[in-house]
Enzyme design. Structure first.
Site, PDB file in Angstrom:
ATOM      1  N   ASP A  37      -7.539   1.757 -13.842  1.00  0.00           N
ATOM      2  CA  ASP A  37      -6.726   0.892 -12.989  1.00  0.00           C
ATOM      3  C   ASP A  37      -5.260   1.152 -13.305  1.00  0.00           C
ATOM      4  O   ASP A  37      -4.784   0.830 -14.397  1.00  0.00           O
ATOM      5  CB  ASP A  37      -7.099  -0.568 -13.260  1.00  0.00           C
ATOM      6  CG  ASP A  37      -6.312  -1.549 -12.408  1.00  0.00           C
ATOM      7  OD1 ASP A  37      -5.428  -1.109 -11.642  1.00  0.00           O
ATOM      8  OD2 ASP A  37      -6.577  -2.764 -12.525  1.00  0.00           O
ATOM      9  N   THR A 110       2.936   9.735   1.545  1.00  0.00           N
ATOM     10  CA  THR A 110       2.536   9.596   2.936  1.00  0.00           C
ATOM     11  C   THR A 110       3.681   9.730   3.928  1.00  0.00           C
ATOM     12  O   THR A 110       4.847   9.511   3.585  1.00  0.00           O
ATOM     13  CB  THR A 110       1.890   8.200   3.125  1.00  0.00           C
ATOM     14  OG1 THR A 110       1.632   7.961   4.507  1.00  0.00           O
ATOM     15  CG2 THR A 110       2.829   7.100   2.648  1.00  0.00           C
ATOM     16  N   ASP A 111       3.321  10.042   5.157  1.00  0.00           N
ATOM     17  CA  ASP A 111       4.285  10.085   6.247  1.00  0.00           C
ATOM     18  C   ASP A 111       4.837   8.703   6.583  1.00  0.00           C
ATOM     19  O   ASP A 111       5.890   8.588   7.227  1.00  0.00           O
ATOM     20  CB  ASP A 111       3.620  10.669   7.503  1.00  0.00           C
ATOM     21  CG  ASP A 111       2.392   9.878   7.933  1.00  0.00           C
ATOM     22  OD1 ASP A 111       1.418   9.857   7.156  1.00  0.00           O
ATOM     23  OD2 ASP A 111       2.407   9.281   9.032  1.00  0.00           O
ATOM     24  N   TYR A 134       2.847  -1.036   3.765  1.00  0.00           N
ATOM     25  CA  TYR A 134       2.263   0.145   3.112  1.00  0.00           C
ATOM     26  C   TYR A 134       3.333   1.204   2.876  1.00  0.00           C
ATOM     27  O   TYR A 134       3.459   1.746   1.772  1.00  0.00           O
ATOM     28  CB  TYR A 134       1.139   0.693   3.979  1.00  0.00           C
ATOM     29  CG  TYR A 134       0.615   2.044   3.548  1.00  0.00           C
ATOM     30  CD1 TYR A 134      -0.078   2.201   2.350  1.00  0.00           C
ATOM     31  CD2 TYR A 134       0.823   3.173   4.342  1.00  0.00           C
ATOM     32  CE1 TYR A 134      -0.564   3.441   1.951  1.00  0.00           C
ATOM     33  CE2 TYR A 134       0.343   4.415   3.954  1.00  0.00           C
ATOM     34  CZ  TYR A 134      -0.350   4.544   2.763  1.00  0.00           C
ATOM     35  OH  TYR A 134      -0.814   5.777   2.378  1.00  0.00           O
TER      36      TYR A 134
END
Length: 297
Positions: A37, A110-111, A134
C-alpha cells in the site's frame, strides 16, 4: 548486468504485462496494491530497501516501476482525498525511498493532467491544467516524484487496454454480442495503447536508465496515431469480423459523467524517440495483435 524490477500495483492491467515483459534473466516482484500500500510510508521504505538489497546481492540493477494508482475517474470527484493519498502522497514516499537507496523510479501518469482542449499532440513540457479530481491528483503525484528524486522518470500514457481486467476493448466486445447497435462518443480524440506495448517500452526505458546517469524527466508513451472512441470501437468490431457500421457516433453530451473527459488526449512521442527509445507501434496494428492473441475471449 540485468534488471530487477519492483512493480507496485503489479496485479493491475499494466502491472500484469510488466511481469511478462521483464527480462528472463532478471528478477521481478509485482505486489498488488493490497500487498504494498503506497499510502503506508513505512511499508514503502521497507519494500524498496529490501528489494534493492536483494537485487544487488544477486548482481542485478534494481528499478522501481510504479503501476499503482487510484484510477476510478468518476469516483475521484467525490473521493479526492483518497485519490490524492494514492496518486500523490504515495508516489512521493516511493520516490523518497528510491532516492535513499539510489534506485531509479519510473512513474506512470496520464493524459488527464492536460486540459484536453488542444489541437495538436501535447509535448511533454506543454502546460498542464487538469479538469478533474483524478487529473489533479495525478499531476500532484508527478510533481512530488520529480521533486523527491532526480532519477525519477514520469511516463504519461493514455487509453490503455490489456488482457488483465476490464477495459474499453473488452466492454465493446461484450456489448457487440448484446446489442444490435452501439452509440459511442466521436468528439474525443486520443491514442489507444496496448498495455503490453507500454510494458515493453517501460522495460526498455528501465534498461536505458540503469546504463546512464541522465536525470529523470517527463516522457510520453502511447500507441502511434490517433482516433476517436467511436473509431476505436469500430476497429474492435472489424477485428471481431463484425460490421463496424453497427457503431453509431454520438457526442459527449449524450453520456454525461461526473468527471469531465478530455476532448483531446493525443500525446507527442517526440521526447520518447529523442531519448533513443523505440516508439510504440501504430495503435491499429497493436489492436490487431491484441485481439488475435486472445485479448477478447
Amino acid at each position: 548486468m540485468s534488471l530487477a524490477l519492483l512493480v507496485p500495483g503489479g496485479r493491475g492491467q499494466l502491472g500484469h504485462d510488466l511481469v511478462g515483459a521483464a527480462p528472463a534473466d532478471g528478477l521481478v516482484h509485482a505486489p498488488s496494491s493490497a500487498e504494498l500500500d503506497l499510502t503506508d510510508a513505512a511499508a514503502v521504505v521497507d519494500a524498496v530497501a529490501s528489494f534493492a538489497a536483494t537485487a544487488r546481492d544477486g548482481g542485478l540493477r534494481p528499478v522501481v516501476v510504479n503501476a499503482a494508482a487510484y484510477t476510478a475517474v468518476d469516483a475521484a470527484e467525490t473521493d479526492e482525498e483518497r485519490a490524492f493519498a494514492v496518486n500523490a502522497v504515495g508516489p512521493g514516499s516511493l520516490a523518497a525511498a528510491c532516492a535513499a537507496h539510489n534506485v531509479p523510479l519510473l512513474h506512470v501518469s496520464t493524459d488527464y493532467v492536460f486540459p484536453g482542449d488542444g489541437t495538436e499532440p501535447y509535448a511533454a513540457d506543454a502546460p498542464t491544467g487538469p479538469r478533474s479530481a483524478y487529473g489533479r491528483t495525478k499531476l500532484a503525484g508527478e510533481r512530488r516524484v520529480l521533486e523527491a528524486w532526480e532519477r525519477s522518470w514520469v511516463v504519461r500514457t493514455a487509453w490503455v487496454y490489456g488482457a488483465n481486467g476490464a477495459n474499453f476493448v473488452k466492454t465493446i466486445a461484450r456489448l457487440a454480442g448484446e446489442r444490435e447497435t452501439l452509440s459511442v462518443v466521436d468528439d474525443q480524440r486520443g491514442s489507444p495503447t496496448w498495455s503490453l506495448d507500454l510494458a515493453r517500452g517501460l522495460v526498455e526505458l528501465a534498461s536505458l536508465v540503469v546504463r546512464t546517469d541522465v536525470p529523470g524527466r517527463v516522457l510520453h508513451a502511447t500507441g502511434g496515431g490517433e482516433t476517436t472512441w467511436c473509431g476505436f470501437a469500430r476497429a474492435v468490431f472489424e477485428e471481431l469480423g463484425l460490421d463496424p457500421a453497427r457503431v453509431r457516433p454520438c457526442g459527449t453530451e449524450d453520456f454525461p459523467r461526473p468527471a469531465p473527459r478530455p476532448a483531446y488526449s493525443v500525446l507527442s512521442g517526440a521526447e520518447w524517440a529523442a531519448a533513443g527509445l523505440t516508439p510504440l507501434r501504430p495503435w491499429r496494428d497493436a489492436l490487431h495483435e491484441a485481439v488475435t492473441s486472445g485479448l477478447v475471449p
